[in-house]
Motif scaffolding. Structure first.
Motif, PDB file in Angstrom:
ATOM      1  N   ALA A 168       0.857  -1.191   0.000  1.00 49.16           N
ATOM      2  CA  ALA A 168       0.000   0.000   0.000  1.00 49.16           C
ATOM      3  C   ALA A 168       0.895   1.244   0.000  1.00 49.16           C
ATOM      4  N   GLU A 169       0.384   2.333  -0.541  1.00 48.41           N
ATOM      5  CA  GLU A 169       1.161   3.576  -0.562  1.00 48.41           C
ATOM      6  C   GLU A 169       1.510   4.029   0.856  1.00 48.41           C
ATOM      7  N   SER A 170       0.630   3.800   1.815  1.00 49.98           N
ATOM      8  CA  SER A 170       0.928   4.177   3.204  1.00 49.98           C
ATOM      9  C   SER A 170       2.114   3.375   3.743  1.00 49.98           C
ATOM     10  N   ALA A 171       2.206   2.094   3.402  1.00 49.43           N
ATOM     11  CA  ALA A 171       3.338   1.270   3.831  1.00 49.43           C
ATOM     12  C   ALA A 171       4.628   1.741   3.171  1.00 49.43           C
ATOM     13  N   ALA A 172       4.540   2.161   1.912  1.00 48.49           N
ATOM     14  CA  ALA A 172       5.710   2.682   1.201  1.00 48.49           C
ATOM     15  C   ALA A 172       6.200   3.970   1.858  1.00 48.49           C
ATOM     16  N   ARG A 173       5.272   4.855   2.227  1.00 48.20           N
ATOM     17  CA  ARG A 173       5.661   6.099   2.906  1.00 48.20           C
ATOM     18  C   ARG A 173       6.383   5.796   4.217  1.00 48.20           C
ATOM     19  N   GLU A 174       5.858   4.860   4.984  1.00 50.05           N
ATOM     20  CA  GLU A 174       6.504   4.476   6.249  1.00 50.05           C
ATOM     21  C   GLU A 174       7.893   3.919   6.011  1.00 50.05           C
ATOM     22  N   LEU A 175       8.033   3.083   4.992  1.00 51.88           N
ATOM     23  CA  LEU A 175       9.321   2.484   4.671  1.00 51.88           C
ATOM     24  C   LEU A 175      10.368   3.547   4.374  1.00 51.88           C
ATOM     25  N   LEU A 176       9.972   4.592   3.656  1.00 52.81           N
ATOM     26  CA  LEU A 176      10.917   5.624   3.240  1.00 52.81           C
ATOM     27  C   LEU A 176      11.098   6.747   4.261  1.00 52.81           C
ATOM     28  N   ALA A 177      10.296   6.753   5.311  1.00 51.97           N
ATOM     29  CA  ALA A 177      10.304   7.859   6.278  1.00 51.97           C
ATOM     30  C   ALA A 177      11.663   8.077   6.933  1.00 51.97           C
ATOM     31  N   GLY A 178      12.444   7.028   7.112  1.00 50.12           N
ATOM     32  CA  GLY A 178      13.741   7.158   7.779  1.00 50.12           C
ATOM     33  C   GLY A 178      14.883   7.523   6.849  1.00 50.12           C
ATOM     34  N   GLY A 179      14.582   7.728   5.571  1.00 49.59           N
ATOM     35  CA  GLY A 179      15.607   8.078   4.596  1.00 49.59           C
ATOM     36  C   GLY A 179      15.776   6.980   3.561  1.00 49.59           C
ATOM     37  N   PHE A 180      16.256   7.369   2.391  1.00 50.52           N
ATOM     38  CA  PHE A 180      16.391   6.431   1.286  1.00 50.52           C
ATOM     39  C   PHE A 180      17.344   6.998   0.250  1.00 50.52           C
ATOM     40  N   VAL A 181      17.762   6.138  -0.655  1.00 50.24           N
ATOM     41  CA  VAL A 181      18.579   6.529  -1.794  1.00 50.24           C
ATOM     42  C   VAL A 181      17.734   6.319  -3.039  1.00 50.24           C
ATOM     43  N   SER A 182      17.494   7.389  -3.782  1.00 55.82           N
ATOM     44  CA  SER A 182      16.753   7.260  -5.031  1.00 55.82           C
ATOM     45  C   SER A 182      17.684   6.727  -6.112  1.00 55.82           C
ATOM     46  N   ALA A 183      17.180   5.773  -6.881  1.00 54.94           N
ATOM     47  CA  ALA A 183      17.885   5.295  -8.075  1.00 54.94           C
ATOM     48  C   ALA A 183      16.908   5.330  -9.246  1.00 54.94           C
ATOM     49  N   LEU A 238       3.276   9.393  -3.244  1.00 53.56           N
ATOM     50  CA  LEU A 238       3.670   9.162  -1.854  1.00 53.56           C
ATOM     51  C   LEU A 238       3.773  10.432  -1.032  1.00 53.56           C
ATOM     52  N   GLY A 239       3.691  11.593  -1.675  1.00 48.96           N
ATOM     53  CA  GLY A 239       3.816  12.851  -0.937  1.00 48.96           C
ATOM     54  C   GLY A 239       5.219  13.072  -0.406  1.00 48.96           C
ATOM     55  N   GLY A 279      20.876  -7.420   3.469  1.00 48.60           N
ATOM     56  CA  GLY A 279      20.179  -6.555   4.423  1.00 48.60           C
ATOM     57  C   GLY A 279      19.568  -5.318   3.786  1.00 48.60           C
ATOM     58  N   ASP A 280      20.045  -4.919   2.611  1.00 43.46           N
ATOM     59  CA  ASP A 280      19.482  -3.759   1.910  1.00 43.46           C
ATOM     60  C   ASP A 280      18.101  -4.102   1.358  1.00 43.46           C
ATOM     61  N   ARG A 281      17.285  -3.059   1.229  1.00 46.82           N
ATOM     62  CA  ARG A 281      15.937  -3.215   0.672  1.00 46.82           C
ATOM     63  C   ARG A 281      15.709  -2.150  -0.392  1.00 46.82           C
ATOM     64  N   ALA A 282      14.718  -2.416  -1.243  1.00 45.73           N
ATOM     65  CA  ALA A 282      14.376  -1.439  -2.272  1.00 45.73           C
ATOM     66  C   ALA A 282      12.870  -1.399  -2.456  1.00 45.73           C
ATOM     67  N   LEU A 283      12.327  -0.188  -2.444  1.00 43.84           N
ATOM     68  CA  LEU A 283      10.941   0.024  -2.844  1.00 43.84           C
ATOM     69  C   LEU A 283      10.947   0.020  -4.369  1.00 43.84           C
ATOM     70  N   VAL A 284      10.125  -0.832  -4.950  1.00 53.62           N
ATOM     71  CA  VAL A 284      10.111  -1.011  -6.400  1.00 53.62           C
ATOM     72  C   VAL A 284       8.820  -0.452  -6.980  1.00 53.62           C
TER      73      VAL A 284
END
Length: 107
Positions: free
Chosen positions: A25-40, A54-55, A70-75
């Motif tokens: 869900a978009e809400s889960a994606a927002r939570e996942l990225l809330a702590g910081g992320f690297v855009s690719a 995602l706002g 251990g790394d993850r990616a929002l796809v």
């Protein structure tokens, strides 16, 4: 420290053991990225589209990534093939079916 990336296809960036979950869900994606992320995300249309959905401010960043254990990616997973050699605008992407997934490199 494990990193979280934002990518536009579920690509395995190296040999190892992987898990791909979703759709998110978009809400889960927002939570996942809330702590910081690297855009690719290498295309402006995809970055604008996902930023709006995602706002969040997700910049264009055309880089090669190699997830480590251990790394993850929002796809951002488009469910239709795009026309050959064509980058879509954010408005055009709104017309396409898509899902968000979570790719994790386990080892």
């Amino acid at each position: 420290m494990a990193l979280i990336y934002v990518i536009n296809s579920p690509v395995l960036t190296g040999y190892g053991l992987w898990r791909f979950e979703g759709p998110l869900a978009e809400s889960a994606a927002r939570e996942l990225l809330a702590g910081g992320f690297v855009s690719a995300l290498g295309h402006a249309g995809a970055a604008r589209f996902l930023s709006a959905r995602l706002g969040l401010g997700i910049p264009v960043n055309r880089v090669r990534v190699e997830l480590q254990p251990g790394d993850r990616a929002l796809v951002l997973r488009l469910l239709e093939r795009l026309p050959e050699n064509r980058a879509l605008s954010a408005a055009e992407m709104e017309e396409l079916p898509f899902e968000l997934g979570l790719l994790t490199r386990l080892e």
